[in-house]
Scaffold this active site. Structure first.
Site, PDB file in Angstrom:
ATOM      1  N   GLU A 133      46.526  41.826  61.907  1.00 42.71           N
ATOM      2  CA  GLU A 133      47.406  41.722  63.066  1.00 42.71           C
ATOM      3  C   GLU A 133      47.595  43.072  63.756  1.00 42.71           C
ATOM      4  O   GLU A 133      47.663  43.150  64.986  1.00 42.71           O
ATOM      5  CB  GLU A 133      48.780  41.167  62.647  1.00 42.71           C
ATOM      6  CG  GLU A 133      48.738  39.763  62.070  1.00 42.71           C
ATOM      7  CD  GLU A 133      48.641  39.755  60.558  1.00 42.71           C
ATOM      8  OE1 GLU A 133      49.265  38.885  59.936  1.00 42.71           O
ATOM      9  OE2 GLU A 133      47.930  40.636  59.984  1.00 42.71           O
ATOM     10  N   CYS A 136      53.822  42.606  59.174  1.00 43.62           N
ATOM     11  CA  CYS A 136      53.099  42.169  60.373  1.00 43.62           C
ATOM     12  C   CYS A 136      53.934  41.207  61.208  1.00 43.62           C
ATOM     13  O   CYS A 136      53.771  41.141  62.433  1.00 43.62           O
ATOM     14  CB  CYS A 136      51.784  41.520  59.980  1.00 43.62           C
ATOM     15  SG  CYS A 136      50.605  42.696  59.268  1.00 43.62           S
ATOM     16  N   TRP A 156      11.559  38.692  35.324  1.00 43.55           N
ATOM     17  CA  TRP A 156      12.610  38.013  36.068  1.00 43.55           C
ATOM     18  C   TRP A 156      12.302  36.528  36.114  1.00 43.55           C
ATOM     19  O   TRP A 156      11.158  36.158  36.431  1.00 43.55           O
ATOM     20  CB  TRP A 156      12.694  38.556  37.481  1.00 43.55           C
ATOM     21  CG  TRP A 156      13.045  40.002  37.556  1.00 43.55           C
ATOM     22  CD1 TRP A 156      12.202  41.056  37.689  1.00 43.55           C
ATOM     23  CD2 TRP A 156      14.364  40.556  37.510  1.00 43.55           C
ATOM     24  NE1 TRP A 156      12.895  42.229  37.750  1.00 43.55           N
ATOM     25  CE2 TRP A 156      14.227  41.959  37.643  1.00 43.55           C
ATOM     26  CE3 TRP A 156      15.627  40.000  37.389  1.00 43.55           C
ATOM     27  CZ2 TRP A 156      15.333  42.809  37.633  1.00 43.55           C
ATOM     28  CZ3 TRP A 156      16.706  40.863  37.396  1.00 43.55           C
ATOM     29  CH2 TRP A 156      16.559  42.243  37.517  1.00 43.55           C
ATOM     30  N   ARG A 215      28.117  39.653  43.637  1.00 45.72           N
ATOM     31  CA  ARG A 215      28.751  40.769  42.916  1.00 45.72           C
ATOM     32  C   ARG A 215      29.680  41.539  43.846  1.00 45.72           C
ATOM     33  O   ARG A 215      30.811  41.875  43.492  1.00 45.72           O
ATOM     34  CB  ARG A 215      27.690  41.731  42.383  1.00 45.72           C
ATOM     35  CG  ARG A 215      26.954  41.309  41.132  1.00 45.72           C
ATOM     36  CD  ARG A 215      26.032  42.443  40.685  1.00 45.72           C
ATOM     37  NE  ARG A 215      25.216  42.086  39.530  1.00 45.72           N
ATOM     38  CZ  ARG A 215      24.321  42.890  38.960  1.00 45.72           C
ATOM     39  NH1 ARG A 215      24.129  44.098  39.473  1.00 45.72           N
ATOM     40  NH2 ARG A 215      23.626  42.502  37.913  1.00 45.72           N
ATOM     41  N   ASP A 227      20.273  44.214  27.162  1.00 45.48           N
ATOM     42  CA  ASP A 227      19.699  44.518  28.486  1.00 45.48           C
ATOM     43  C   ASP A 227      20.110  45.879  29.033  1.00 45.48           C
ATOM     44  O   ASP A 227      19.481  46.369  29.970  1.00 45.48           O
ATOM     45  CB  ASP A 227      20.122  43.445  29.495  1.00 45.48           C
ATOM     46  CG  ASP A 227      19.659  42.052  29.104  1.00 45.48           C
ATOM     47  OD1 ASP A 227      18.678  41.957  28.328  1.00 45.48           O
ATOM     48  OD2 ASP A 227      20.264  41.070  29.564  1.00 45.48           O
ATOM     49  N   LEU A 281      25.035  46.626  36.163  1.00 45.14           N
ATOM     50  CA  LEU A 281      25.918  45.666  36.837  1.00 45.14           C
ATOM     51  C   LEU A 281      26.511  46.220  38.130  1.00 45.14           C
ATOM     52  O   LEU A 281      27.539  45.747  38.605  1.00 45.14           O
ATOM     53  CB  LEU A 281      27.033  45.187  35.896  1.00 45.14           C
ATOM     54  CG  LEU A 281      26.574  44.437  34.646  1.00 45.14           C
ATOM     55  CD1 LEU A 281      27.771  44.050  33.792  1.00 45.14           C
ATOM     56  CD2 LEU A 281      25.764  43.203  35.012  1.00 45.14           C
ATOM     57  N   ARG A 289      23.746  46.935  44.231  1.00 46.45           N
ATOM     58  CA  ARG A 289      22.669  47.787  44.755  1.00 46.45           C
ATOM     59  C   ARG A 289      22.441  47.441  46.228  1.00 46.45           C
ATOM     60  O   ARG A 289      21.898  46.387  46.555  1.00 46.45           O
ATOM     61  CB  ARG A 289      21.399  47.601  43.937  1.00 46.45           C
ATOM     62  CG  ARG A 289      21.563  48.041  42.480  1.00 46.45           C
ATOM     63  CD  ARG A 289      20.265  47.946  41.715  1.00 46.45           C
ATOM     64  NE  ARG A 289      19.863  46.575  41.466  1.00 46.45           N
ATOM     65  CZ  ARG A 289      20.248  45.853  40.415  1.00 46.45           C
ATOM     66  NH1 ARG A 289      21.071  46.369  39.520  1.00 46.45           N
ATOM     67  NH2 ARG A 289      19.834  44.616  40.266  1.00 46.45           N
ATOM     68  N   GLU A 331      28.446  37.666  34.323  1.00 47.62           N
ATOM     69  CA  GLU A 331      27.013  37.741  34.029  1.00 47.62           C
ATOM     70  C   GLU A 331      26.905  38.041  32.547  1.00 47.62           C
ATOM     71  O   GLU A 331      27.062  39.192  32.133  1.00 47.62           O
ATOM     72  CB  GLU A 331      26.324  38.821  34.859  1.00 47.62           C
ATOM     73  CG  GLU A 331      26.252  38.510  36.339  1.00 47.62           C
ATOM     74  CD  GLU A 331      25.307  39.433  37.099  1.00 47.62           C
ATOM     75  OE1 GLU A 331      24.275  39.831  36.515  1.00 47.62           O
ATOM     76  OE2 GLU A 331      25.601  39.742  38.269  1.00 47.62           O
ATOM     77  N   PRO A 362      24.570  33.305  26.648  1.00 49.60           N
ATOM     78  CA  PRO A 362      25.017  31.926  26.433  1.00 49.60           C
ATOM     79  C   PRO A 362      26.285  31.814  25.612  1.00 49.60           C
ATOM     80  O   PRO A 362      27.068  30.878  25.809  1.00 49.60           O
ATOM     81  CB  PRO A 362      23.829  31.267  25.737  1.00 49.60           C
ATOM     82  CG  PRO A 362      23.016  32.385  25.173  1.00 49.60           C
ATOM     83  CD  PRO A 362      23.211  33.537  26.093  1.00 49.60           C
TER      84      PRO A 362
END
Length: 376
Positions: A64, A96, A182, A196, A212, A216, A219, A306, A309
């Site tokens: 506003e 506002c 991938w 992300r 891995d 995270l 990019r 991310e 399982p």
């Protein structure tokens, strides 16, 4: 206020201008955390825009204010379209609602009221008491979706939780030997980067961190933003579950300039330079319900998961998943591959989690499926 006061119903033009204000609000989708995404358009009596703006970043002027500054004296007698009820309290910025009154606008059209039960309706009442006509609930569903994380945090005290999965057609996330990079293509990975960026925090587990060693981070070169409102990328806070403080300090998550929080069942972590969030334990693991309460208290609106399982399945079983986003690649990994989620051995179909498909689209060569999780 006159007790017989009754605003006129919204007209077609009100919906058209509100749609434009919502489009403006979306421009802040990457940067407003922990604040909501809000847009405002000011239209004069000739149906011309005289001012517009959106909230960019916490601590900076609200939508506003941007719109009123652009409109100047032309705001007098105009209609203001705001995607969220104008604030009525003094925080890092002035109210506002008071600014709109001071500008002498004639009408204010609001998409939805403030979900904070402590302040909801106060901004609208203040406008009405000043003699301004207020119309509410114009495209409320669309406005709610834009701020679903903020709304959930205000109402339930927890963030909106989305679990992301990348699978083969036969529901596997990796080969038997663990190779997974991938499964999906470049366009799906770009889509993940943008998700992300919209999140307040990214949650992963110790297993994924060890296997891995991910950063995270968002990019920019991979996300390829076309509408990012700031020069520098706002990186979501990274949360890594480490129940017993066993993760080594040389992981990528702990060795860059961006914020990472180690979520543990203990008060002190092995790496004193990494902030620790201590959460109660349950059956030898972090209590995920207690964790989500703490994440709400930390003002995280949306949490992007991310993880492997085990954590993905545990979040679902704990009832803390609001949405699943599954990127399905056009390949088969075989029955020996690793399954997408660890869940109990259900003996009745009624016991299995129930999902509702809310969006289905092709992303490059992959299929993106978005599901909401039915809460029972």
């Amino acid at each position: 206020m006159n007790p017989s006061y009754s605003p006129r119903p919204a007209n077609v033009e009100d919906y058209e201008w509100m749609a434009a204000a919502l489009k403006l609000a979306k421009r802040g989708q990457y940067t407003t955390s922990p604040n909501p995404r809000v847009g405002c358009i000011i239209v004069d009596k000739h149906n011309n825009i005289v001012g517009q703006g959106f909230h960019v970043q916490a601590g900076t002027p609200h939508a506003e204010v941007h719109a009123l500054r652009e409109a100047g004296a032309r705001a007098q007698g105009a209609t203001a379209y705001v995607t969220l009820e104008p604030c009525s309290h003094h925080g890092r910025t002035p109210p506002c609602a008071e600014a709109l009154v001071a500008a002498k606008v004639r009408r204010v059209v609001v998409a939805m009221t403030d979900p904070n039960p402590q302040v909801s309706g106060r901004g609208i009442r203040g406008l009405e008491q000043a003699g301004i006509e207020v119309i509410t609930d114009v495209m409320a569903a669309e406005a709610s979706r834009l701020n679903r994380g903020f709304i959930k945090r205000m109402v339930a005290g927890k963030p909106w939780v989305t679990v992301k999965l990348a699978t083969s057609i036969d529901g596997k996330i990796a080969l038997r030997n663990g190779v997974s990079q991938w499964i999906t293509g470049a366009q799906a990975r770009r889509d993940v980067q943008q998700h992300r960026a919209q999140s307040c925090a990214i949650l992963t587990g110790s297993g994924t961190a060890l296997a891995d060693n991910p950063s995270l981070l968002v990019r920019a070169e991979e996300a390829r933003f076309t509408d990012y409102p700031l020069d520098a990328i706002r990186q979501p806070v990274r949360l890594v579950l480490d129940s017993h403080n066993r993760l080594p300090s040389d992981l990528a998550l702990f060795n860059d300039s961006e914020a990472t929080i180690r979520v543990t069942g203990q008060l002190q972590g092995p790496d004193s330079s990494t902030p620790v969030m201590s959460v109660a334990m349950k059956n030898g693991h972090i209590d995920l319900n207690a964790l989500c309460v703490k994440l709400g208290q930390a003002q995280f609106n949306e949490v992007w998961v991310e993880a492997g399982p085990e954590l993905a399945g545990a979040m679902l079983q704990a009832g803390e998943v609001d949405e699943l986003i599954v990127y399905q690649a056009a390949r088969m990994l075989g029955d020996k591959g690793r399954s997408m989620m660890t869940l109990p051995d259900y003996t009745r179909l009624e016991s299995a989690p129930s999902l509702s498909l809310t969006d289905l689209r092709q992303v490059g060569d992959d299929v993106k499926m978005t599901y909401t999780v039915s809460k029972t």
